[in-house]
Each structure stands twice: as structure tokens, then as C-alpha cells.
Write a protein that holds these residues in place. Structure first.
Motif, PDB file in Angstrom:
ATOM      1  N   MET A   6       0.738  -0.960   0.105  1.00 26.53           N
ATOM      2  CA  MET A   6       0.106   0.156  -0.203  1.00 26.53           C
ATOM      3  C   MET A   6       0.348   1.436   0.543  1.00 26.53           C
ATOM      4  SD  MET A   6      -3.369  -0.543   2.562  1.00 26.53           S
ATOM      5  CE  MET A   6      -4.290  -1.994   2.359  1.00 26.53           C
ATOM      6  N   VAL A   7       1.719   1.118   1.016  1.00 26.81           N
ATOM      7  CA  VAL A   7       2.990   2.348   0.838  1.00 26.81           C
ATOM      8  C   VAL A   7       3.632   2.302  -0.494  1.00 26.81           C
ATOM      9  CG1 VAL A   7       4.628   2.834   2.077  1.00 26.81           C
ATOM     10  CG2 VAL A   7       3.436   2.441   3.498  1.00 26.81           C
ATOM     11  N   ILE A   8       4.352   1.625  -1.242  1.00 26.09           N
ATOM     12  CA  ILE A   8       4.475   1.469  -2.100  1.00 26.09           C
ATOM     13  C   ILE A   8       3.633   2.140  -3.465  1.00 26.09           C
ATOM     14  CG2 ILE A   8       6.457   0.697  -4.174  1.00 26.09           C
ATOM     15  CD1 ILE A   8       7.285  -1.617  -1.696  1.00 26.09           C
ATOM     16  N   VAL A   9       2.317   1.778  -3.533  1.00 28.11           N
ATOM     17  CA  VAL A   9       1.379   1.954  -4.178  1.00 28.11           C
ATOM     18  C   VAL A   9       0.865   3.517  -4.136  1.00 28.11           C
ATOM     19  CG1 VAL A   9      -0.851   1.764  -5.386  1.00 28.11           C
ATOM     20  CG2 VAL A   9       0.732   0.073  -4.834  1.00 28.11           C
ATOM     21  N   ARG A  10       1.184   3.767  -2.948  1.00 22.83           N
ATOM     22  CA  ARG A  10       0.529   5.263  -2.991  1.00 22.83           C
ATOM     23  C   ARG A  10       1.868   5.700  -3.564  1.00 22.83           C
ATOM     24  NH1 ARG A  10      -4.381   7.666  -2.936  1.00 22.83           N
ATOM     25  NH2 ARG A  10      -4.761   9.826  -1.640  1.00 22.83           N
ATOM     26  N   SER A  11       2.813   5.503  -2.736  1.00 21.66           N
ATOM     27  CA  SER A  11       4.035   6.809  -2.925  1.00 21.66           C
ATOM     28  C   SER A  11       4.321   6.557  -4.894  1.00 21.66           C
ATOM     29  CB  SER A  11       5.048   6.191  -2.570  1.00 21.66           C
ATOM     30  OG  SER A  11       4.708   6.307  -0.871  1.00 21.66           O
ATOM     31  N   CYS A  12       4.184   5.249  -5.269  1.00 24.56           N
ATOM     32  CA  CYS A  12       4.764   5.934  -6.707  1.00 24.56           C
ATOM     33  C   CYS A  12       2.612   6.309  -7.502  1.00 24.56           C
ATOM     34  CB  CYS A  12       3.823   3.922  -7.842  1.00 24.56           C
ATOM     35  SG  CYS A  12       5.599   3.211  -7.166  1.00 24.56           S
ATOM     36  N   ARG A  22       3.347   0.026 -12.089  1.00 25.67           N
ATOM     37  CA  ARG A  22       3.138  -0.945 -12.895  1.00 25.67           C
ATOM     38  C   ARG A  22       3.495  -2.400 -11.607  1.00 25.67           C
ATOM     39  NH1 ARG A  22       3.124  -1.653 -19.104  1.00 25.67           N
ATOM     40  NH2 ARG A  22       1.199  -0.337 -19.159  1.00 25.67           N
ATOM     41  N   GLN A  23       4.782  -2.600 -11.503  1.00 24.29           N
ATOM     42  CA  GLN A  23       5.719  -3.419 -11.102  1.00 24.29           C
ATOM     43  C   GLN A  23       4.749  -3.684  -9.752  1.00 24.29           C
ATOM     44  OE1 GLN A  23       7.522  -5.489 -12.701  1.00 24.29           O
ATOM     45  NE2 GLN A  23       7.496  -4.002 -14.335  1.00 24.29           N
ATOM     46  N   VAL A  25       1.714  -2.980  -8.397  1.00 24.42           N
ATOM     47  CA  VAL A  25       0.306  -3.390  -8.601  1.00 24.42           C
ATOM     48  C   VAL A  25       0.355  -4.723  -9.004  1.00 24.42           C
ATOM     49  CG1 VAL A  25      -1.514  -3.390 -10.068  1.00 24.42           C
ATOM     50  CG2 VAL A  25      -0.542  -1.254  -9.461  1.00 24.42           C
ATOM     51  N   ALA A  26       1.227  -5.517  -9.773  1.00 23.39           N
ATOM     52  CA  ALA A  26       0.879  -7.062  -9.560  1.00 23.39           C
ATOM     53  C   ALA A  26       1.846  -7.763  -8.474  1.00 23.39           C
ATOM     54  CB  ALA A  26       1.741  -7.493 -11.373  1.00 23.39           C
ATOM     55  N   ILE A  27       2.446  -6.491  -7.599  1.00 21.25           N
ATOM     56  CA  ILE A  27       2.985  -7.448  -6.262  1.00 21.25           C
ATOM     57  C   ILE A  27       1.623  -7.294  -5.208  1.00 21.25           C
ATOM     58  CG2 ILE A  27       4.711  -7.583  -4.675  1.00 21.25           C
ATOM     59  CD1 ILE A  27       6.749  -6.327  -6.902  1.00 21.25           C
ATOM     60  N   ALA A  28       1.697  -6.564  -5.211  1.00 20.99           N
ATOM     61  CA  ALA A  28       0.614  -6.212  -4.670  1.00 20.99           C
ATOM     62  C   ALA A  28      -0.736  -7.207  -4.826  1.00 20.99           C
ATOM     63  CB  ALA A  28      -0.822  -4.634  -4.588  1.00 20.99           C
ATOM     64  N   ARG A  29      -1.152  -7.391  -5.472  1.00 21.93           N
ATOM     65  CA  ARG A  29      -2.100  -8.492  -5.968  1.00 21.93           C
ATOM     66  C   ARG A  29      -1.972  -9.852  -5.220  1.00 21.93           C
ATOM     67  NH1 ARG A  29      -3.017  -5.979 -11.816  1.00 21.93           N
ATOM     68  NH2 ARG A  29      -4.973  -4.888 -11.151  1.00 21.93           N
ATOM     69  N   THR A  30      -0.757 -10.115  -4.749  1.00 18.93           N
ATOM     70  CA  THR A  30      -0.406 -11.622  -4.913  1.00 18.93           C
ATOM     71  C   THR A  30       0.167 -11.521  -3.235  1.00 18.93           C
ATOM     72  OG1 THR A  30       2.214 -10.936  -5.310  1.00 18.93           O
ATOM     73  CG2 THR A  30       1.743 -11.293  -6.986  1.00 18.93           C
ATOM     74  N   SER A 105      13.031  10.629 -14.223  1.00 14.51           N
ATOM     75  CA  SER A 105      14.177  11.444 -15.106  1.00 14.51           C
ATOM     76  C   SER A 105      14.427  10.779 -16.284  1.00 14.51           C
ATOM     77  CB  SER A 105      15.034  11.703 -14.170  1.00 14.51           C
ATOM     78  OG  SER A 105      14.114  12.792 -13.190  1.00 14.51           O
ATOM     79  N   ALA A 106      14.858   9.038 -16.260  1.00 20.00           N
ATOM     80  CA  ALA A 106      15.281   8.436 -16.948  1.00 20.00           C
ATOM     81  C   ALA A 106      14.872   8.330 -18.038  1.00 20.00           C
ATOM     82  CB  ALA A 106      16.427   7.353 -16.698  1.00 20.00           C
ATOM     83  N   ARG A 107      13.275   8.212 -18.705  1.00 20.05           N
ATOM     84  CA  ARG A 107      12.518   8.548 -19.234  1.00 20.05           C
ATOM     85  C   ARG A 107      12.396   6.088 -19.180  1.00 20.05           C
ATOM     86  NH1 ARG A 107      13.608  13.147 -18.551  1.00 20.05           N
ATOM     87  NH2 ARG A 107      12.432  14.741 -19.930  1.00 20.05           N
ATOM     88  N   THR A 108      12.516   5.807 -18.569  1.00 23.42           N
ATOM     89  CA  THR A 108      13.016   4.588 -18.566  1.00 23.42           C
ATOM     90  C   THR A 108      10.872   3.606 -19.439  1.00 23.42           C
ATOM     91  OG1 THR A 108      13.854   4.646 -16.495  1.00 23.42           O
ATOM     92  CG2 THR A 108      12.896   2.128 -17.114  1.00 23.42           C
ATOM     93  N   PRO A 109      11.034   3.063 -20.407  1.00 23.05           N
ATOM     94  CA  PRO A 109      10.376   2.796 -21.047  1.00 23.05           C
ATOM     95  C   PRO A 109       9.204   1.781 -20.077  1.00 23.05           C
ATOM     96  CG  PRO A 109      12.182   2.275 -21.865  1.00 23.05           C
ATOM     97  CD  PRO A 109      12.514   2.763 -20.739  1.00 23.05           C
ATOM     98  N   LEU A 110       8.121   1.602 -20.374  1.00 23.02           N
ATOM     99  CA  LEU A 110       7.573   0.522 -19.775  1.00 23.02           C
ATOM    100  C   LEU A 110       8.070  -1.140 -20.374  1.00 23.02           C
ATOM    101  CD1 LEU A 110       4.352   2.236 -19.483  1.00 23.02           C
ATOM    102  CD2 LEU A 110       6.375   2.269 -17.587  1.00 23.02           C
ATOM    103  N   GLU A 111       7.201  -1.824 -19.945  1.00 19.85           N
ATOM    104  CA  GLU A 111       7.366  -3.341 -20.357  1.00 19.85           C
ATOM    105  C   GLU A 111       5.904  -3.752 -20.506  1.00 19.85           C
ATOM    106  OE1 GLU A 111       8.544  -5.426 -16.521  1.00 19.85           O
ATOM    107  OE2 GLU A 111      10.826  -5.069 -17.018  1.00 19.85           O
ATOM    108  N   PRO A 112       5.972  -4.813 -21.357  1.00 17.79           N
ATOM    109  CA  PRO A 112       4.483  -4.825 -21.762  1.00 17.79           C
ATOM    110  C   PRO A 112       3.865  -5.058 -20.856  1.00 17.79           C
ATOM    111  CG  PRO A 112       6.023  -5.943 -23.034  1.00 17.79           C
ATOM    112  CD  PRO A 112       7.092  -5.542 -22.102  1.00 17.79           C
ATOM    113  N   GLY A 113       2.559  -4.624 -20.955  1.00 19.54           N
ATOM    114  CA  GLY A 113       1.132  -5.065 -20.003  1.00 19.54           C
ATOM    115  C   GLY A 113       0.222  -3.882 -19.911  1.00 19.54           C
ATOM    116  N   GLU A 114      -1.169  -4.257 -19.299  1.00 23.89           N
ATOM    117  CA  GLU A 114      -1.972  -3.447 -19.402  1.00 23.89           C
ATOM    118  C   GLU A 114      -2.014  -2.244 -18.075  1.00 23.89           C
ATOM    119  OE1 GLU A 114      -5.157  -5.468 -20.924  1.00 23.89           O
ATOM    120  OE2 GLU A 114      -4.527  -6.525 -21.613  1.00 23.89           O
ATOM    121  N   THR A 115      -1.787  -2.514 -17.331  1.00 26.64           N
ATOM    122  CA  THR A 115      -1.911  -1.925 -15.571  1.00 26.64           C
ATOM    123  C   THR A 115      -1.191  -0.046 -15.796  1.00 26.64           C
ATOM    124  OG1 THR A 115      -1.158  -2.958 -14.934  1.00 26.64           O
ATOM    125  CG2 THR A 115      -0.815  -1.436 -13.189  1.00 26.64           C
TER     126      THR A 115
END
Length: 127
Positions: A6-12, A22-23, A25-30, A105-115
Motif C-alpha cells: 500500500m505504501v509503495i503503490v500510493r507513493s508511486c 505497474r510492477q 500493482v502486480a506484486i500487491a495482488r500477490t 527522469s531516465a524516461r524508463t520505457p514500460l514493459e508490456p502490460g495493461e496496468t
């Protein structure tokens, strides 16, 4: 741990960080967070059925808005866990701020996913 996620998702959300959001939310579900809880966490003023979860979200928001947790909320969190647990919450929120700023800032591209990062609109508290 549900509350850690919850802390991580809200902070993000607060840091507008799509990649770690995105990463995590998947972990939170697990770790057992439901789609409904994740939706509530993205609301401007979430009220979760989980009283500690609501306090955790409030703490993350206070950290982002005021750079501290007020005495009342700090004491309430300590009463439910411990001082070290609260400081772990603070450190986790701060660490994910650093991660978010760096990846954004690094404009890190997203991995495939829909979240996708929801559009969270919050009123800044007056200082």
C-alpha cells in the motif's frame, strides 16, 4: 506484506511513477490486495475497510504533503505496530520517491502490460 505494498503503490501514485506503479500493482495482488482495494488506494481520499490500511495511506499522503507524519497519526500507527515499523514505512515511501524520480527522469520505457497509472488529483495542503 499488504501494508508495505500500500505504501509503495500510493507513493508511486503520488510521484506519478508509471514504471514502479505497474510492477507493484502486480506484486500487491500477490500479497492479497484486491482490485477494489487498489482502486480505493488511487482515490484522492481513500477510506479502506482496513483501518490500518487507511492510516498507512494517510501517512504516505502526509509525507508527500508535509514531509512528516503528524503526532496523532504517528502515535496511532505505533499503537498498531511499533516505532521501527513506522520508520520502515517512512523509509519505504522515501525510497520509492527516489526510485520514481530516477525512473521518470531516465524516461524508463514500460514493459508490456495493461496496468496504467490512474490520474490521481490531490489538493495540496496549505503550508
Amino acid at each position: 506484506d499488504r501494508h508495505c505494498e500500500m505504501v509503495i503503490v500510493r507513493s508511486c501514485l503520488r510521484d506519478r511513477a508509471q514504471y514502479p506503479y505497474r510492477q507493484h500493482v502486480a506484486i500487491a495482488r500477490t500479497v492479497g490486495l484486491s482490485a477494489e482495494e487498489l482502486q480505493q488506494i488511487s482515490e484522492p481520499h481513500p477510506m479502506l475497510d482496513d483501518q490500518l490500511g487507511s492510516a498507512v495511506i494517510q501517512a504516505v499522503d502526509q509525507l508527500h504533503d508535509e514531509n512528516t507524519i503528524d503526532d496523532e497519526l504517528f502515535d496511532a500507527l505505533v499503537a498498531q505496530h511499533s516505532v521501527p515499523w513506522v520508520f520502515d514505512l517512512v523509509a519505504t515511501a522515501g525510497f520509492y520517491g527516489l526510485v520514481s524520480f530516477t525512473l521518470n527522469s531516465a524516461r524508463t520505457p514500460l514493459e508490456p502490460g495493461e496496468t496504467l497509472l490512474p490520474n490521481l488529483i490531490l489538493e495540496k495542503t496549505a503550508r
